[in-house]
Design a protein around this motif. Structure first.
Motif, mmCIF file in Angstrom:
data_model
loop_
_atom_site.group_PDB
_atom_site.id
_atom_site.type_symbol
_atom_site.label_atom_id
_atom_site.label_comp_id
_atom_site.label_asym_id
_atom_site.label_seq_id
_atom_site.Cartn_x
_atom_site.Cartn_y
_atom_site.Cartn_z
ATOM 1 N N ARG A 1 -5.461 0.832 0.748
ATOM 2 C CA ARG A 1 -4.493 1.609 -0.332
ATOM 3 C C ARG A 1 -5.224 1.938 -1.573
ATOM 4 O O ARG A 1 -5.129 2.608 -2.407
ATOM 5 C CB ARG A 1 -3.271 0.664 -0.616
ATOM 6 C CG ARG A 1 -2.240 0.744 0.620
ATOM 7 C CD ARG A 1 -1.738 1.868 0.904
ATOM 8 N NE ARG A 1 -1.116 2.617 -0.267
ATOM 9 C CZ ARG A 1 -0.866 4.078 -0.367
ATOM 10 N NH1 ARG A 1 -0.896 4.632 0.647
ATOM 11 N NH2 ARG A 1 -0.021 4.294 -1.531
ATOM 12 N N GLN B 1 -2.003 0.968 -11.696
ATOM 13 C CA GLN B 1 -2.177 1.971 -10.701
ATOM 14 C C GLN B 1 -2.344 1.274 -9.351
ATOM 15 O O GLN B 1 -1.800 1.684 -8.293
ATOM 16 C CB GLN B 1 -3.555 2.864 -11.129
ATOM 17 C CG GLN B 1 -3.116 3.807 -12.257
ATOM 18 C CD GLN B 1 -2.198 4.936 -12.065
ATOM 19 O OE1 GLN B 1 -1.863 5.184 -11.121
ATOM 20 N NE2 GLN B 1 -1.623 5.354 -13.179
ATOM 21 N N ARG C 1 0.684 0.044 -8.193
ATOM 22 C CA ARG C 1 1.409 1.123 -7.590
ATOM 23 C C ARG C 1 1.133 1.508 -6.293
ATOM 24 O O ARG C 1 1.924 1.516 -5.313
ATOM 25 C CB ARG C 1 1.323 2.380 -8.656
ATOM 26 C CG ARG C 1 2.201 2.397 -9.882
ATOM 27 C CD ARG C 1 2.070 3.384 -10.693
ATOM 28 N NE ARG C 1 2.609 4.722 -10.047
ATOM 29 C CZ ARG C 1 2.155 5.910 -10.449
ATOM 30 N NH1 ARG C 1 1.296 6.022 -11.538
ATOM 31 N NH2 ARG C 1 2.373 7.065 -9.786
ATOM 32 N N TYR C 2 -0.150 1.871 -5.888
ATOM 33 C CA TYR C 2 -0.667 2.228 -4.897
ATOM 34 C C TYR C 2 -0.449 1.115 -3.760
ATOM 35 O O TYR C 2 -0.462 1.516 -2.556
ATOM 36 C CB TYR C 2 -2.191 2.692 -5.098
ATOM 37 C CG TYR C 2 -2.359 3.935 -5.953
ATOM 38 C CD1 TYR C 2 -1.480 4.970 -5.848
ATOM 39 C CD2 TYR C 2 -3.321 4.060 -6.840
ATOM 40 C CE1 TYR C 2 -1.583 6.133 -6.775
ATOM 41 C CE2 TYR C 2 -3.687 4.894 -7.647
ATOM 42 C CZ TYR C 2 -2.849 6.217 -7.645
ATOM 43 O OH TYR C 2 -2.808 7.349 -8.294
ATOM 44 N N ALA D 1 4.331 1.251 -4.050
ATOM 45 C CA ALA D 1 4.916 2.521 -3.709
ATOM 46 C C ALA D 1 5.886 2.526 -2.520
ATOM 47 O O ALA D 1 6.160 1.436 -1.851
ATOM 48 C CB ALA D 1 3.485 3.303 -3.002
#
Length: 293
Positions: A61, A181, A184-185, A189
């Motif tokens: 990811r 970030q 999140r990824y 997500a």
């Protein structure tokens, strides 16, 4: 916390428990059914395979490649290092560092390991808190305030960090943006979070299964419904970074919790000792990776 202090905490707690319950524990250990320990050892194999898959999933990811064989070998080595060195995270830091050598940037390699471990600890804390929703009929669970406050602190702290990262202004430093970030990824997500949670819950259940095998090897007289809810709480105590591989804290938690369910304290402590020994044996394949380097 300095490593020497962690070592002293483990030794002092183990010494105290041995002085108080040593005779009963030795008597229990002499009657161990080794077939259950073999079953527990087999569970640890599936546990490492799934944990290595979770690491690969997280790394992917973040745009990193990680071969399955490498992930499994490195996870075994990290587990071995965590078993013999204080803190329980040195092995994970080492596998992140080694993985970073093959990555365009080192940051995502460390982020993958941190997020993967964080996901697993959230699952274990969640299962431990879930015990309060179930308890064997007729048994009252009265835990010290420190247990509940500690659990709330872990979850509250994690939630605060995530919310803070989400709300920080545009003047936030670059590294903070980078970590947000990555979260999140690789974790938050919508299509990723269920996969992470399911994998982590299954891994956490496998830890409980290994511990259950240790209890069953002692031939307990009570039904699993009586002592099974205690296991997540004992494992939760091991998350406290104040010992070597949970030694001392695990046995101390078992010594407190087993009598609360009306069970023999020697049974709980014996199972904790077996779990620690079994975990160490289960990590020995890491020696193969170590010798190859």
């Amino acid at each position: 916390m300095p490593r020497l202090i962690r070592l002293l905490i483990s030794l002092l707690m183990l010494g105290f428990i041995a002085e108080r319950f040593g005779a009963g524990v030795l008597e229990r250990l002499e009657q161990v059914d080794w077939r259950w320990l073999v079953a527990g050892l087999l569970i640890t194999v599936a546990q490492v395979l799934l944990s290595a898959w979770r690491w690969r999933f997280t790394a992917t990811r973040l745009g990193l490649s990680l071969r399955r064989g490498v992930a499994i070998r490195e996870y075994y080595l990290a587990t071995l290092i965590n078993q013999v060195l204080p803190g329980g995270v040195v092995g994970d830091a080492q596998r992140a560092w080694r993985h970073s050598h093959d990555a365009p940037r080192r940051g995502p390699a460390f982020q993958a390991v941190v997020i993967e471990r964080f996901s697993g600890q959230l699952a274990m804390v969640g299962l431990a808190l879930g015990v309060w929703g179930y308890w064997p009929p007729g048994k009252a669970l009265t835990l010290p305030d420190g247990w509940l406050s500690g659990a709330v602190a872990v979850i509250g702290g994690a939630g605060t960090i995530i919310v803070a990262l989400a709300l920080i202004s545009g003047r936030r430093p670059h590294w903070l943006i980078d970590w947000w970030q990555a979260l999140r990824y690789a974790l938050l997500a919508p299509r990723v979070l269920p996969v992470q949670l399911i994998a982590s819950i299954v891994v956490a259940i496998s830890y409980i299964g290994v511990y259950a095998c240790c209890v069953l090897s002692l031939g307990p007289e009570s039904s699993p419904g009586t002592w099974l809810p205690l296991i997540p709480l004992v494992l939760f105590a091991m998350l406290i970074p104040a010992s070597i591989a949970g030694w001392g804290l695990r046995e101390g938690a078992a010594a407190v919790l087993w009598p609360l369910a009306g069970l023999p304290v020697a049974e709980g402590v014996s199972a904790a000792v077996l779990y620690g020994a079994l975990s160490l044996v289960a990590s020995t394949p890491g020696l193969i990776t170590l010798l190859r380097r």
